[in-house]
Design an enzyme around this catalytic site. Structure first.
Site, PDB file in Angstrom:
ATOM      1  N   ILE A 211       4.980   1.777  -3.689  1.00 34.73           N
ATOM      2  CA  ILE A 211       3.722   2.242  -3.086  1.00 34.73           C
ATOM      3  C   ILE A 211       3.378   1.410  -1.841  1.00 34.73           C
ATOM      4  CG2 ILE A 211       2.723   3.281  -5.149  1.00 34.73           C
ATOM      5  CD1 ILE A 211       1.115   0.664  -5.537  1.00 34.73           C
TER       6      ILE A 211
ATOM      7  N   PRO B  60       3.292   2.074   1.392  1.00 37.66           N
ATOM      8  CA  PRO B  60       2.333   2.626   2.356  1.00 37.66           C
ATOM      9  C   PRO B  60       0.871   2.429   1.926  1.00 37.66           C
ATOM     10  CG  PRO B  60       4.162   4.139   2.069  1.00 37.66           C
ATOM     11  CD  PRO B  60       4.307   3.083   1.018  1.00 37.66           C
ATOM     12  N   TYR B  61       0.623   2.513   0.614  1.00 42.72           N
ATOM     13  CA  TYR B  61      -0.720   2.275   0.089  1.00 42.72           C
ATOM     14  C   TYR B  61      -1.143   0.835   0.365  1.00 42.72           C
ATOM     15  CZ  TYR B  61      -4.312   1.486  -3.491  1.00 42.72           C
ATOM     16  OH  TYR B  61      -5.457   1.138  -4.164  1.00 42.72           O
ATOM     17  N   TYR B  62      -0.228  -0.108   0.158  1.00 46.32           N
ATOM     18  CA  TYR B  62      -0.539  -1.506   0.433  1.00 46.32           C
ATOM     19  C   TYR B  62      -0.776  -1.758   1.917  1.00 46.32           C
ATOM     20  CZ  TYR B  62      -0.179  -3.686  -4.122  1.00 46.32           C
ATOM     21  OH  TYR B  62      -0.443  -4.081  -5.404  1.00 46.32           O
TER      22      TYR B  62
ATOM     23  N   LYS C 227      -4.308  -0.611   2.597  1.00 41.71           N
ATOM     24  CA  LYS C 227      -5.287  -1.551   2.069  1.00 41.71           C
ATOM     25  C   LYS C 227      -5.338  -2.838   2.900  1.00 41.71           C
ATOM     26  CE  LYS C 227      -7.143   0.553  -1.451  1.00 41.71           C
ATOM     27  NZ  LYS C 227      -8.566   0.936  -1.371  1.00 41.71           N
TER      28      LYS C 227
END
Length: 214
Positions: A126, A128-130, A133
């Site tokens: 994940i 891209p999510y990090y 964020k």
């Protein structure tokens, strides 16, 4: 304190809104994308405002006007594509920071992700999510706002214990969403969390006591 909850229809957001509604110290305004969602909240006596994180900064600022604090608890969710990760988790968060400044709201709590500040610890699955964020948090850090960035571990739908551990850096772990909501509530007026960022996991210390260690 009137608290503007962004992502009020999400899992953490709904729990937080209920805590705020029951609180003797705070009032709440829930930001929602659709009028149909607002009806559900309004039947419970919860104030709502309609705005979209994919809309303008001005729309979000207008929806938040008159509140004393903003909590960003929104997320695109695991079932959406990378476009929504960019539009909601990154750009939506940055817009909300800008909207808070525009609306004259100083207090801002961001719900991030465990170790979002340490690139070497990001999950490959994940990433891209990090990335989203990380840079949303950085925008808040560079703003004029009185921020708190909470980086919870893996989120669980369990009852919760009301006991946590907090630190600048924690290893892998989990925490029930309800304990994240309890932590947000406790952070609102806790001065030791002002201008602070921290990882959050389940632990052995009551929320209020754990936050005093920061």
């Amino acid at each position: 304190m009137k608290v503007f909850v962004v992502g009020a229809n999400g899992q953490i957001g709904k729990l937080l809104v209920e805590f705020l509604k029951e609180s003797a110290d705070h009032n709440v305004r829930a930001m929602l994308r659709k009028q149909e969602q607002a009806k559900e909240f309004e039947t419970k006596g919860i104030e709502t405002a309609i705005a979209s994180l994919e809309g303008s900064v001005e729309d979000i600022a207008s929806a938040a006007k008159g509140c004393d604090a903003v909590v960003f608890a929104a997320g695109s969710g695991g079932q959406t594509g990378l476009d929504k990760t960019l539009l909601v988790d990154l750009d939506g968060a940055v817009k909300t920071v800008e909207a808070a400044e525009q609306a004259g709201i100083d207090r801002f709590i961001m719900i991030s992700a465990l170790q979002a500040h340490n690139r070497e610890n990001w999950s490959e699955t994940i990433k891209p999510y990090y990335v989203a964020k990380h840079y949303a948090d950085r925008a808040l850090l560079q703003s004029s706002l009185n921020y708190t960035i909470i980086r919870p571990g893996g989120l669980l739908n369990e009852q919760g214990t009301g006991k946590i551990m907090v630190a600048e850096n924690l290893g892998s772990g989990t925490i029930p969403r309800i304990d994240v909501a309890r932590t947000i509530l406790a952070c609102l007026n806790e001065e030791r969390t002002f201008k602070k960022s921290f990882d959050l996991l389940s632990g052995d210390t009551e929320v209020a006591e754990a936050l005093k260690s920061l």
